[in-house]
Design an enzyme around this catalytic site. Structure first.
Site, PDB file in Angstrom:
ATOM      1  N   ARG A  92       5.121 -12.816   9.635  1.00 13.94           N
ATOM      2  CA  ARG A  92       5.921 -11.510   9.475  1.00 13.94           C
ATOM      3  C   ARG A  92       7.278 -11.597  10.038  1.00 13.94           C
ATOM      4  O   ARG A  92       7.411 -12.171  10.923  1.00 13.94           O
ATOM      5  CB  ARG A  92       5.097 -10.348  10.430  1.00 13.94           C
ATOM      6  CG  ARG A  92       3.702 -10.151   9.696  1.00 13.94           C
ATOM      7  CD  ARG A  92       3.046  -9.113  10.548  1.00 13.94           C
ATOM      8  NE  ARG A  92       3.534  -7.550  10.347  1.00 13.94           N
ATOM      9  CZ  ARG A  92       2.882  -6.721   9.358  1.00 13.94           C
ATOM     10  NH1 ARG A  92       2.168  -7.561   8.673  1.00 13.94           N
ATOM     11  NH2 ARG A  92       3.253  -5.762   9.138  1.00 13.94           N
ATOM     12  N   GLU A 135       0.815  -1.073   0.046  1.00 13.72           N
ATOM     13  CA  GLU A 135       0.156   0.093   0.202  1.00 13.72           C
ATOM     14  C   GLU A 135       0.856   1.159  -0.018  1.00 13.72           C
ATOM     15  O   GLU A 135       1.816   1.315   0.727  1.00 13.72           O
ATOM     16  CB  GLU A 135      -1.006  -0.130   1.220  1.00 13.72           C
ATOM     17  CG  GLU A 135      -1.919   1.144   1.231  1.00 13.72           C
ATOM     18  CD  GLU A 135      -2.711   1.262   2.516  1.00 13.72           C
ATOM     19  OE1 GLU A 135      -2.965   0.437   3.239  1.00 13.72           O
ATOM     20  OE2 GLU A 135      -3.487   2.408   2.513  1.00 13.72           O
ATOM     21  N   LYS A 181       4.621   0.667   9.481  1.00 18.30           N
ATOM     22  CA  LYS A 181       4.663   1.818   8.586  1.00 18.30           C
ATOM     23  C   LYS A 181       4.200   2.994   9.663  1.00 18.30           C
ATOM     24  O   LYS A 181       4.509   4.028   9.353  1.00 18.30           O
ATOM     25  CB  LYS A 181       3.926   1.774   7.420  1.00 18.30           C
ATOM     26  CG  LYS A 181       4.961   1.082   6.379  1.00 18.30           C
ATOM     27  CD  LYS A 181       3.937   1.286   4.968  1.00 18.30           C
ATOM     28  CE  LYS A 181       3.166   0.169   4.819  1.00 18.30           C
ATOM     29  NZ  LYS A 181       2.305  -0.012   3.536  1.00 18.30           N
TER      30      LYS A 181
HETATM   31  P1  ATP Z   1       2.699  -2.134   7.887  1.00 17.28           P
HETATM   32  O1  ATP Z   1       2.326  -2.834   9.113  1.00 17.28           O
HETATM   33  O2  ATP Z   1       4.233  -1.680   8.233  1.00 17.28           O
HETATM   34  O3  ATP Z   1       1.749  -1.103   7.445  1.00 17.28           O
HETATM   35  P2  ATP Z   1       1.454  -3.657   5.888  1.00 17.28           P
HETATM   36  O4  ATP Z   1       1.382  -4.971   5.986  1.00 17.28           O
HETATM   37  O5  ATP Z   1       0.377  -2.899   6.093  1.00 17.28           O
HETATM   38  O6  ATP Z   1       2.878  -3.208   6.665  1.00 17.28           O
HETATM   39  P3  ATP Z   1       1.598  -3.175   2.955  1.00 17.28           P
HETATM   40  O7  ATP Z   1       2.199  -2.446   2.115  1.00 17.28           O
HETATM   41  O8  ATP Z   1       0.239  -3.451   3.213  1.00 17.28           O
HETATM   42  O9  ATP Z   1       2.281  -3.105   4.579  1.00 17.28           O
HETATM   43  O10 ATP Z   1       2.684  -4.464   2.650  1.00 17.28           O
HETATM   44  C1  ATP Z   1       2.934  -5.240   1.583  1.00 17.28           C
HETATM   45  C2  ATP Z   1       3.210  -6.638   1.626  1.00 17.28           C
HETATM   46  O11 ATP Z   1       4.347  -6.684   2.398  1.00 17.28           O
HETATM   47  C3  ATP Z   1       2.046  -7.419   2.151  1.00 17.28           C
HETATM   48  O12 ATP Z   1       2.055  -8.646   1.427  1.00 17.28           O
HETATM   49  C4  ATP Z   1       2.653  -7.615   3.705  1.00 17.28           C
HETATM   50  O13 ATP Z   1       2.176  -8.916   3.930  1.00 17.28           O
HETATM   51  C5  ATP Z   1       4.161  -7.715   3.345  1.00 17.28           C
HETATM   52  N1  ATP Z   1       4.764  -7.415   4.932  1.00 17.28           N
HETATM   53  C6  ATP Z   1       4.557  -6.264   5.396  1.00 17.28           C
HETATM   54  N2  ATP Z   1       5.224  -6.008   6.783  1.00 17.28           N
HETATM   55  C7  ATP Z   1       5.683  -7.366   6.715  1.00 17.28           C
HETATM   56  C8  ATP Z   1       6.849  -7.915   7.689  1.00 17.28           C
HETATM   57  N3  ATP Z   1       7.178  -7.310   8.729  1.00 17.28           N
HETATM   58  N4  ATP Z   1       7.128  -9.297   7.422  1.00 17.28           N
HETATM   59  C9  ATP Z   1       6.941  -9.863   6.054  1.00 17.28           C
HETATM   60  N5  ATP Z   1       5.914  -9.306   5.119  1.00 17.28           N
HETATM   61  C10 ATP Z   1       5.471  -8.044   5.535  1.00 17.28           C
HETATM   62 MG    MG Z   2      -1.320  -3.935   4.550  1.00 16.01          MG
END
Ligand code: ATP
Ligand code: MG
Length: 565
Positions: free
Chosen positions: A265, A39, A275
Site C-alpha cells: 500500500r 468499495e 477511508k
Molecule cells: P481503506 O483502507 O482506505 O478503506 P480499502 O482497501 O478498504 O482502503 P477499497 O475501496 O477496498 O479501499 O480499495 C480499492 C482498491 O484500492 C483495492 O484494490 C485496494 O487494495 C486499493 N488500495 C486502497 N488503499 C490503497 C493504498 N493506500 N495504496 C495502494 N492501493 C490501495
Molecule cells: Mg477494502
C-alpha cells in the site's frame, strides 16, 4: 490545461515483469484484463490513485482493458454519493473503463447459485454459533481451531435454511453460511470462513431484494472470474486471503481463474490514507468535506489545484514493490510543482495588505506596466498590463520598523524595488491609535522604471505589490499539512486526531489581487510571486472569489533575486 510531466515509460517492476512473462508465454491468450475494485464507502484517496494508475496503465500497455467494479457487499456503509464521486475521480485521473463499469451487486444471483452448489457439494454449511463461540472455535495464530458442531449438518438442512435465510425468515445474526475448508489450517482465513450473512438492510443498488449478503472474500474472486480478469492486483493485506481466493475458484464451476498478485500500500507521511479515518475527519467536522483541499482525497487534491498529471507522475515515481513504504509528502509536492511550474502564470497578489502612498506620484494619474507572465525566456505565456498608481498595497510582512541590517525589505529610510515597477523609499510611517502601522508614505524614483536604476545603484529587496485603485478583493486560503507529525496513526495508544495541525488552514480574507486575475478560470494555476502556486476554488459559498494555495514555492524567489542582482 495539462502538461505531461513524464513522457518516460514507467520503470519496470515485478508486476509488470510477471505480466510481460505471462503475455510472452501466451497465457490467457496473451490478454491482460485488470480491474480497480473500490468499495463505495468513501471517496478515493492518494492510495487508491496508486492502484488506479497501476491497473489502468498496465492494461493499456498490453492493449488490454481495465474494469471499474464496485465491490458493494456492505449495504449499511455504501452510498451512491460514493459511486458517483469515484467515477468522477477515476475519469479525472485520466482513465476510462469504457463499457466495463460493474457492480458486485449485479452478481448477487450468480453468487447465490454458486453458494447453493457449494452446499450441495458438501463444501459449505449453515452454522449457528454465536459470534463469541465462533471466535472461540476459530483458534488463534498459535492454536488450531475446532470444528463447529454444525459442520456435518445434512446438506438438505443447510440448503433449506439457506433458502429460508434468503426468503427473510430469520433475524440478523441467527445463521451464517460457512465454507467447509480446514479448521486446523495455519492460515486463519481458511478456517471455515463465513461466506454469507443475514443483513436486513437496504442496498443502494438492489434495494430490498436481498436480506443475505455475501462476504467480500467470497464475492471478490468470483466477480473477478465472471469478468474474465486475468491479473487481480491488490494490496498486501490480501496476501493471506489468496489461498481462499483460489479455494473458492477451484471449488465452483467456473472457467476463469485470475491470478492474484499483491503489492504494498501507499502510505504518505503527514497524512492518513484510511477511508475510515478520513470519514471521521469529515463526520466530526475537523475538515469541511471529503473534498476539503487539505484532504489526501482525489477530489481534495483536485480542488486544491493538483493536476492529474502530477498525481500520475507521482504514482509512477514511487513504483510498485512488496516492501512497506512510507513516502514523503514532499515528493508529491515536488511532482505538483514540476507539473504546474511551466504553465503557471506569474501574477502579483498581496495576502495581508499594507497601504503605501507614493507622495511624489501625480494625484489622479496611473500607468500600465507590461509584465511577462513567466520569467523563463523559453516559456512564452505572454504578458499582461499591470496598473501602477499613487496608492499601492504591499505585504505587511515586507515592512519592519527598526529593522535589522539583514532585513532586505522595506523600513523607514530604506529603498527597495517594486517588481517590474520602480524603486521606492519609505519616508514616513503612519500608525493608528493602537500603535499599529497602517500606512507608509514613500517616494518613487521615476528614473528606475521597470525596476532598474539607470545609475546602476542596487537595492537588496524586491517586493510584490498591487495597485490599490485596481485591486480585486478576494479571499485566499493558505493550506498547510493536515497533521503536524510524520506518522499520525503510528501510535495505537494515541488517536490520530491528537496530531492534527491547528494551523493547517490560514484564511486571508482581505487579500488583494492584480486585476488580470478577474478572468481567472477553474483549472488554471497561477504563481502569486513570492507566495506560492494558487488556483481558483471551485465551490465556495463566500461573496468574494476564493483562491487556494496549491503548493508553496521552493527557492524560486531566490532565483529571481539573483537574476535581478
Ligand atoms: P481503506 O483502507 O482506505 O478503506 P480499502 O482497501 O478498504 O482502503 P477499497 O475501496 O477496498 O479501499 O480499495 C480499492 C482498491 O484500492 C483495492 O484494490 C485496494 O487494495 C486499493 N488500495 C486502497 N488503499 C490503497 C493504498 N493506500 N495504496 C495502494 N492501493 C490501495
Ligand atoms: Mg477494502
Amino acid at each position: 490545461m495539462c502538461t505531461t510531466v513524464s513522457k518516460k515509460k514507467p520503470a519496470p517492476h515485478f508486476i509488470r515483469n510477471m505480466i510481460t512473462a505471462d503475455v510472452n508465454a501466451g497465457k490467457n491468450q496473451g490478454q491482460v484484463v485488470t480491474r480497480f475494485p473500490p468499495e463505495p464507502n468513501g471517496y478515493l484517496h492518494i492510495g487508491h490513485a496508486k492502484s488506479i494508475c497501476l491497473n489502468f496503465q498496465i492494461a493499456g500497455e498490453f492493449d488490454g482493458r481495465c474494469h471499474l467494479r464496485f465491490d458493494d457487499t456492505n449495504p449499511e456503509k455504501e452510498d451512491t454519493e460514493y459511486t458517483d464521486s469515484i467515477q468522477e475521480d477515476v475519469r479525472w485521473l485520466g482513465f476510462d473503463w469504457g463499457e466495463h463499469l460493474h457492480h458486485a451487486a449485479d452478481y448477487f444471483d450468480t453468487l447465490y447459485n454458486y453458494a447453493c452448489q457449494l452446499i450441495k457439494d458438501s463444501k459449505a454449511y449453515i452454522c449457528e454459533l454465536t459470534p463469541e463461540q465462533m471466535r472461540e472455535y476459530r483458534g488463534t495464530l498459535k492454536a488450531p481451531g475446532k470444528n463447529s458442531p454444525y459442520r456435518e449438518r445434512p446438506i438438505e438442512d443447510s440448503l433449506d435454511i439457506f433458502t429460508r435465510m434468503k426468503a427473510g425468515e430469520f433475524e440478523d445474526g441467527t445463521y451464517v453460511l460457512r465454507a467447509k475448508i480446514d479448521m486446523s489450517s495455519p492460515n486463519i482465513n481458511m478456517r471455515d470462513p463465513i461466506i454469507y450473512r443475514i443483513r436486513h438492510a437496504e442496498h443502494h443498488r438492489t434495494g430490498n431484494d436481498w436480506c443475505i449478503y455475501p462476504t467480500y472474500d467470497y464475492t471478490h474472486c468470483i466477480s473477478d472470474a465472471l469478468e474474465g480478469i486475468t491479473h487481480s492486483l491488490c494490496t498486501l493485506e490480501f496476501e493471506d486471503h489468496r489461498p481462499l481466493y483460489d479455494w473458492v475458484l477451484n471449488n465452483i464451476d467456473i472457467d476463469c481463474h485470475p491470478q492474484q498478485i499483491e503489492f504494498s500500500r501507499l502510505a504518505l507521511n503527514f497524512t492518513v490514507t484510511s477511508k475510515r479515518k478520513l470519514n471521521q475527519l469529515v463526520q466530526e467536522d475537523f475538515v469541511d468535506s471529503w473534498n476539503d483541499p487539505r484532504m489526501p482525497t482525489v477530489s481534495g487534491m483536485r480542488r486544491r489545484g493538483y493536476p492529474a498529471t502530477a498525481i500520475r507522475d507521482f504514482c509512477n515515481r514511487i513504483g510498485i514493490t512488496k516492501k512497506y513504504n512510507n513516502i514523503s509528502l514532499g515528493l508529491l509536492e515536488t511532482c505538483v510543482r514540476e507539473a504546474i511550474d511551466p504553465e503557471a502564470r506569474r501574477v502579483m497578489a498581496v495576502l495581508k495588505p499594507l497601504k503605501v502612498v507614493i507622495t511624489n506620484y501625480p494625484e489622479g494619474e496611473s500607468e500600465q506596466l507590461d509584465c511577462p507572465y513567466h520569467p523563463d525566456k523559453d516559456i512564452d505565456l505572454g504578458s499582461r498590463s499591470v496598473p501602477f498608481g499613487r496608492e499601492l498595497y504591499i505585504e505587511q510582512d515586507d515592512f519592519m520598523e527598526n529593522a535589522p541590517s539583514k532585513f532586505f525589505r522595506l523600513s523607514e529610510g530604506r529603498e527597495v524595488r517594486l517588481r517590474y515597477a520602480y524603486y521606492i523609499t519609505c519616508n514616513e510611517v503612519i500608525k493608528n491609535d493602537a500603535g499599529e502601522v497602517i500606512e507608509l508614505r514613500c517616494t518613487y524614483d521615476p528614473e528606475t522604471k521597470g525596476g532598474w536604476a539607470k545609475d546602476g545603484r542596487k537595492v537588496k529587496g524586491t517586493l510584490h505589490w498591487v495597485s490599490a485603485a485596481d485591486a480585486l478583493d478576494v479571499e485566499v486560503r493558505v493550506y498547510d499539512r493536515l497533521f503536524k507529525v510524520p506518522h499520525p496513526d503510528a501510535d495505537k495508544e494515541v488517536s490520530f486526531l491528537e496530531h492534527l495541525n491547528p494551523d493547517s488552514l490560514q484564511i486571508c480574507d482581505n487579500a488583494k489581487l492584480e486585476p488580470s486575475l478577474a478572468s481567472a478560470k477553474i483549472d488554471e494555476r497561477y504563481q502569486f510571486e513570492r507566495l506560492g502556486y494558487f488556483c481558483l476554488d471551485t465551490d465556495s459559498s463566500t461573496d468574494k472569489p476564493v483562491f487556494n494555495r496549491t503548493v508553496s514555492l521552493r527557492d524560486s524567489w531566490a532565483k529571481i533575486e539573483k537574476e535581478l542582482g
